[in-house]
Design a protein around this motif. Sequence first.
Motif, PDB file in Angstrom:
ATOM      1  N   MET A  25      -9.876  -3.403  -1.668  1.00  0.00           N
ATOM      2  CA  MET A  25      -8.627  -2.645  -1.860  1.00  0.00           C
ATOM      3  C   MET A  25      -8.112  -2.822  -3.284  1.00  0.00           C
ATOM      4  SD  MET A  25      -5.189  -3.035   0.386  1.00  0.00           S
ATOM      5  CE  MET A  25      -3.773  -2.018   0.107  1.00  0.00           C
ATOM      6  N   ARG A  26      -7.484  -1.794  -3.821  1.00  0.00           N
ATOM      7  CA  ARG A  26      -7.069  -1.865  -5.215  1.00  0.00           C
ATOM      8  C   ARG A  26      -5.786  -2.657  -5.429  1.00  0.00           C
ATOM      9  NH1 ARG A  26      -4.817   2.928  -8.615  1.00  0.00           N
ATOM     10  NH2 ARG A  26      -4.383   1.051  -9.782  1.00  0.00           N
ATOM     11  N   TYR A  27      -4.996  -2.853  -4.381  1.00  0.00           N
ATOM     12  CA  TYR A  27      -3.729  -3.582  -4.544  1.00  0.00           C
ATOM     13  C   TYR A  27      -3.788  -4.933  -3.829  1.00  0.00           C
ATOM     14  CZ  TYR A  27      -1.882   0.963  -6.021  1.00  0.00           C
ATOM     15  OH  TYR A  27      -1.671   2.150  -6.673  1.00  0.00           O
ATOM     16  N   GLY A  28      -3.027  -5.889  -4.338  1.00  0.00           N
ATOM     17  CA  GLY A  28      -2.845  -7.161  -3.655  1.00  0.00           C
ATOM     18  C   GLY A  28      -4.051  -8.082  -3.721  1.00  0.00           C
ATOM     19  N   PHE A  29      -4.016  -9.142  -2.901  1.00  0.00           N
ATOM     20  CA  PHE A  29      -5.101 -10.136  -2.824  1.00  0.00           C
ATOM     21  C   PHE A  29      -5.406 -10.725  -4.210  1.00  0.00           C
ATOM     22  CE2 PHE A  29      -5.635  -7.036   0.562  1.00  0.00           C
ATOM     23  CZ  PHE A  29      -5.730  -7.839   1.692  1.00  0.00           C
ATOM     24  N   ASP A  30      -4.336 -11.008  -4.956  1.00  0.00           N
ATOM     25  CA  ASP A  30      -4.503 -11.381  -6.363  1.00  0.00           C
ATOM     26  C   ASP A  30      -5.395 -12.605  -6.562  1.00  0.00           C
ATOM     27  OD1 ASP A  30      -2.498  -9.479  -6.284  1.00  0.00           O
ATOM     28  OD2 ASP A  30      -1.431 -10.321  -8.006  1.00  0.00           O
ATOM     29  N   GLY A  31      -5.273 -13.610  -5.700  1.00  0.00           N
ATOM     30  CA  GLY A  31      -6.091 -14.816  -5.857  1.00  0.00           C
ATOM     31  C   GLY A  31      -7.568 -14.557  -5.568  1.00  0.00           C
ATOM     32  N   PRO A  32      -7.889 -14.141  -4.325  1.00  0.00           N
ATOM     33  CA  PRO A  32      -9.305 -13.985  -3.967  1.00  0.00           C
ATOM     34  C   PRO A  32     -10.057 -12.960  -4.811  1.00  0.00           C
ATOM     35  CG  PRO A  32      -7.854 -13.575  -2.061  1.00  0.00           C
ATOM     36  CD  PRO A  32      -6.977 -13.892  -3.222  1.00  0.00           C
ATOM     37  N   ARG A  33      -9.375 -12.047  -5.490  1.00  0.00           N
ATOM     38  CA  ARG A  33     -10.127 -11.019  -6.232  1.00  0.00           C
ATOM     39  C   ARG A  33     -10.650 -11.527  -7.562  1.00  0.00           C
ATOM     40  NH1 ARG A  33      -6.787  -6.430  -5.473  1.00  0.00           N
ATOM     41  NH2 ARG A  33      -8.451  -5.307  -6.431  1.00  0.00           N
ATOM     42  N   LYS A  34     -10.235 -12.725  -7.911  1.00  0.00           N
ATOM     43  CA  LYS A  34     -10.792 -13.409  -9.096  1.00  0.00           C
ATOM     44  C   LYS A  34     -10.805 -12.530 -10.350  1.00  0.00           C
ATOM     45  CE  LYS A  34     -13.771 -16.436  -6.368  1.00  0.00           C
ATOM     46  NZ  LYS A  34     -14.611 -15.982  -5.287  1.00  0.00           N
ATOM     47  N   GLY A  35      -9.746 -11.868 -10.581  1.00  0.00           N
ATOM     48  CA  GLY A  35      -9.624 -11.083 -11.827  1.00  0.00           C
ATOM     49  C   GLY A  35     -10.361  -9.753 -11.820  1.00  0.00           C
ATOM     50  N   ILE A  36     -10.928  -9.343 -10.657  1.00  0.00           N
ATOM     51  CA  ILE A  36     -11.648  -8.059 -10.599  1.00  0.00           C
ATOM     52  C   ILE A  36     -10.668  -6.963 -10.151  1.00  0.00           C
ATOM     53  CG2 ILE A  36     -13.553  -6.797  -9.474  1.00  0.00           C
ATOM     54  CD1 ILE A  36     -14.609  -8.987 -11.249  1.00  0.00           C
ATOM     55  N   GLY A 209       3.535   5.634  -6.785  1.00  0.00           N
ATOM     56  CA  GLY A 209       4.098   5.322  -5.470  1.00  0.00           C
ATOM     57  C   GLY A 209       3.590   6.268  -4.382  1.00  0.00           C
ATOM     58  N   TYR A 210       3.510   7.540  -4.726  1.00  0.00           N
ATOM     59  CA  TYR A 210       3.153   8.576  -3.731  1.00  0.00           C
ATOM     60  C   TYR A 210       1.778   8.322  -3.122  1.00  0.00           C
ATOM     61  CZ  TYR A 210       2.859  13.350  -1.834  1.00  0.00           C
ATOM     62  OH  TYR A 210       2.756  14.439  -1.018  1.00  0.00           O
ATOM     63  N   THR A 211       0.859   7.815  -3.955  1.00  0.00           N
ATOM     64  CA  THR A 211      -0.515   7.601  -3.469  1.00  0.00           C
ATOM     65  C   THR A 211      -0.638   6.324  -2.636  1.00  0.00           C
ATOM     66  OG1 THR A 211      -1.020   6.542  -5.581  1.00  0.00           O
ATOM     67  CG2 THR A 211      -1.675   8.844  -5.338  1.00  0.00           C
ATOM     68  N   ASP A 212       0.464   5.555  -2.532  1.00  0.00           N
ATOM     69  CA  ASP A 212       0.417   4.289  -1.785  1.00  0.00           C
ATOM     70  C   ASP A 212       1.670   4.131  -0.923  1.00  0.00           C
ATOM     71  OD1 ASP A 212      -0.487   1.811  -0.912  1.00  0.00           O
ATOM     72  OD2 ASP A 212       0.377   0.741  -2.636  1.00  0.00           O
ATOM     73  N   HIS A 213       1.908   5.113  -0.036  1.00  0.00           N
ATOM     74  CA  HIS A 213       2.999   5.038   0.947  1.00  0.00           C
ATOM     75  C   HIS A 213       4.377   4.861   0.322  1.00  0.00           C
ATOM     76  CE1 HIS A 213      -0.050   4.755   4.049  1.00  0.00           C
ATOM     77  NE2 HIS A 213      -0.573   3.701   3.464  1.00  0.00           N
ATOM     78  N   GLY A 214       4.527   5.230  -0.946  1.00  0.00           N
ATOM     79  CA  GLY A 214       5.837   5.110  -1.590  1.00  0.00           C
ATOM     80  C   GLY A 214       6.137   3.723  -2.131  1.00  0.00           C
ATOM     81  N   HIS A 215       5.193   2.798  -2.080  1.00  0.00           N
ATOM     82  CA  HIS A 215       5.435   1.444  -2.624  1.00  0.00           C
ATOM     83  C   HIS A 215       5.903   1.514  -4.076  1.00  0.00           C
ATOM     84  CE1 HIS A 215       3.648  -1.570   0.226  1.00  0.00           C
ATOM     85  NE2 HIS A 215       3.133  -0.463   0.737  1.00  0.00           N
ATOM     86  N   ASP A 216       6.859   0.640  -4.423  1.00  0.00           N
ATOM     87  CA  ASP A 216       7.318   0.664  -5.819  1.00  0.00           C
ATOM     88  C   ASP A 216       6.453  -0.218  -6.726  1.00  0.00           C
ATOM     89  OD1 ASP A 216       8.161  -1.882  -5.200  1.00  0.00           O
ATOM     90  OD2 ASP A 216      10.282  -1.540  -5.674  1.00  0.00           O
ATOM     91  N   HIS A 217       5.586  -1.035  -6.141  1.00  0.00           N
ATOM     92  CA  HIS A 217       4.648  -1.871  -6.920  1.00  0.00           C
ATOM     93  C   HIS A 217       5.360  -2.699  -7.995  1.00  0.00           C
ATOM     94  CE1 HIS A 217       1.386   1.314  -5.802  1.00  0.00           C
ATOM     95  NE2 HIS A 217       1.434   0.351  -4.893  1.00  0.00           N
ATOM     96  N   LYS A 218       6.531  -3.210  -7.621  1.00  0.00           N
ATOM     97  CA  LYS A 218       7.285  -3.951  -8.651  1.00  0.00           C
ATOM     98  C   LYS A 218       6.967  -5.448  -8.643  1.00  0.00           C
ATOM     99  CE  LYS A 218      10.421  -0.934 -10.547  1.00  0.00           C
ATOM    100  NZ  LYS A 218      11.399  -0.079  -9.870  1.00  0.00           N
ATOM    101  N   GLY A 219       6.583  -5.977  -7.467  1.00  0.00           N
ATOM    102  CA  GLY A 219       6.338  -7.419  -7.420  1.00  0.00           C
ATOM    103  C   GLY A 219       4.892  -7.726  -7.076  1.00  0.00           C
ATOM    104  N   VAL A 220       4.599  -8.967  -6.693  1.00  0.00           N
ATOM    105  CA  VAL A 220       3.223  -9.322  -6.333  1.00  0.00           C
ATOM    106  C   VAL A 220       3.053  -9.360  -4.813  1.00  0.00           C
ATOM    107  CG1 VAL A 220       2.550 -10.577  -8.422  1.00  0.00           C
ATOM    108  CG2 VAL A 220       3.821 -11.779  -6.623  1.00  0.00           C
ATOM    109  N   ASP A 221       4.156  -9.237  -4.073  1.00  0.00           N
ATOM    110  CA  ASP A 221       4.095  -9.296  -2.603  1.00  0.00           C
ATOM    111  C   ASP A 221       4.260  -7.880  -2.044  1.00  0.00           C
ATOM    112  OD1 ASP A 221       4.457  -9.648   0.069  1.00  0.00           O
ATOM    113  OD2 ASP A 221       6.258 -10.927  -0.104  1.00  0.00           O
ATOM    114  N   ARG A 222       3.166  -7.312  -1.559  1.00  0.00           N
ATOM    115  CA  ARG A 222       3.218  -5.933  -1.040  1.00  0.00           C
ATOM    116  C   ARG A 222       4.257  -5.773   0.061  1.00  0.00           C
ATOM    117  NH1 ARG A 222      -0.005  -1.821  -1.823  1.00  0.00           N
ATOM    118  NH2 ARG A 222      -0.262  -0.994   0.279  1.00  0.00           N
ATOM    119  N   GLY A 223       4.358  -6.856   0.886  1.00  0.00           N
ATOM    120  CA  GLY A 223       5.294  -6.801   2.012  1.00  0.00           C
ATOM    121  C   GLY A 223       6.735  -6.681   1.561  1.00  0.00           C
ATOM    122  N   ALA A 224       7.007  -7.116   0.328  1.00  0.00           N
ATOM    123  CA  ALA A 224       8.392  -7.079  -0.170  1.00  0.00           C
ATOM    124  C   ALA A 224       8.664  -5.841  -1.024  1.00  0.00           C
ATOM    125  CB  ALA A 224       8.671  -8.338  -0.991  1.00  0.00           C
ATOM    126  N   ASP A 225       7.650  -5.005  -1.215  1.00  0.00           N
ATOM    127  CA  ASP A 225       7.857  -3.789  -2.023  1.00  0.00           C
ATOM    128  C   ASP A 225       8.943  -2.909  -1.407  1.00  0.00           C
ATOM    129  OD1 ASP A 225       6.031  -4.225  -4.006  1.00  0.00           O
ATOM    130  OD2 ASP A 225       4.510  -2.834  -3.265  1.00  0.00           O
TER     131      ASP A 225
END
Length: 405
Positions: A25-36, A209-225
Amino acid sequence: MPGFEFFGDEERKEVNDVLETGILMRYGFDGPRKGIWKALELEQAITETFGCRYAQLTSSGTAALTTAMSALGIGAGDEVIMPSFTFVASFEAVLSVGAIPVLVDIDESLTLSPDAVRNAITPRTKCVMPVHMCGSMADLDALQAICAEHSLILLEDACQSIGGSYKGKALGTIGHAGTFSFDFVKTITCGEGGVVMTNDAAVFSKSDGYTDHGHDHKGVDRGADLHPFVGYNFRISELHAAVGLAQIRKLHKILEVQRGNNLQLRAYLESIPEISFRVVPDPAGDNGAFLSWFLPTEALTKAVIAELKAQGIAAGHFYWYDNNWHYISKWEHLKTASTLNKVADAQRSALLSLATAKFPVSDAIMSRCVSTAISLSWTSEQIAEKGEKLKAVIEKIVQQQTVEA
Ligand SMILES: Cc1ncc(COP(=O)(O)O)c(C=O)c1O
């Protein structure tokens, strides 16, 4: 046209990077994605390669058009002027945002006729959408002038013209927004994918935002967007973006080969006096995906196509006039408003009115037009053989018809 002809270790390497982290997935999982971050990297590469400020990847070119229209504020009852020759996706996107596709004639550039656009403007017109078909462009100076004069949005459907340009600027970056498709048969491909390009920060942030359910992508926690507006899932996956990343690095080579093969084949047709070619507003900007040529009459064109079929060499020569995907004459589902769900009355009646609409100028052009797809894998000898055979067929038919007449 297809970049898939140049697939190799580079695409495999990029995909493997993603598979090794397991984060598709292109968003989130910042740790396990190891910079990819393949989607982010591809967006960056798109802005650098095509010279726009912002790029938002999507799951397809159709999704990119829908996203761009929403981000540009095109919606219920707005009229979008678009050409009668395009791919069905262009009007699908208009319909998906509740707007009304107003189909008008093309000219010999095989794209929107500026005169036809002028004649179609009403108080409800919100947007002009040229479609840069088959690797080449619309007259963007004329269309920009019309849009400026009438305060209209210019949205470029450049899905078929990746790498093409107009007066030094990349197609898709000249209007208020523009789109590419990265589906399997495009100049560069992700397998499936698309992009919205724009120089407008607000259009980009809405597209994001439109391409991702309206998320504002402002923080690192998707659940808190937060969700400032309603969006959908038009996300590209990391696997698809990885393929595109390898492909965009090959764009220069793809264009060089495509244009070279195109020119070599063109030379065979140039020696036939009855053949003329598509008008290209800026010849240096043609991406070379197709060689589009005209015969003097519909009868001759149909006879040439029939002879190519009879000789078993019709593959790659597209007679769009008879093709179910690309020209208004065959879009029965559109003209009968055959939608699965109920649509607004204004949309429905506009579609039904297409059943009796006439496109004499487009008919006169499309009925004489053949577009020959250019392959990247042809050798010079193969092009010579194709050119000779094509020329022989055209000359035979022209001669036959002259004798009969
Ligand atoms: C002119 C045009 N617009 C839009 C699209 C839609 O792109 P996609 O297939 O990625 O949805 C296409 C695809 O062929 C196209 O040719």
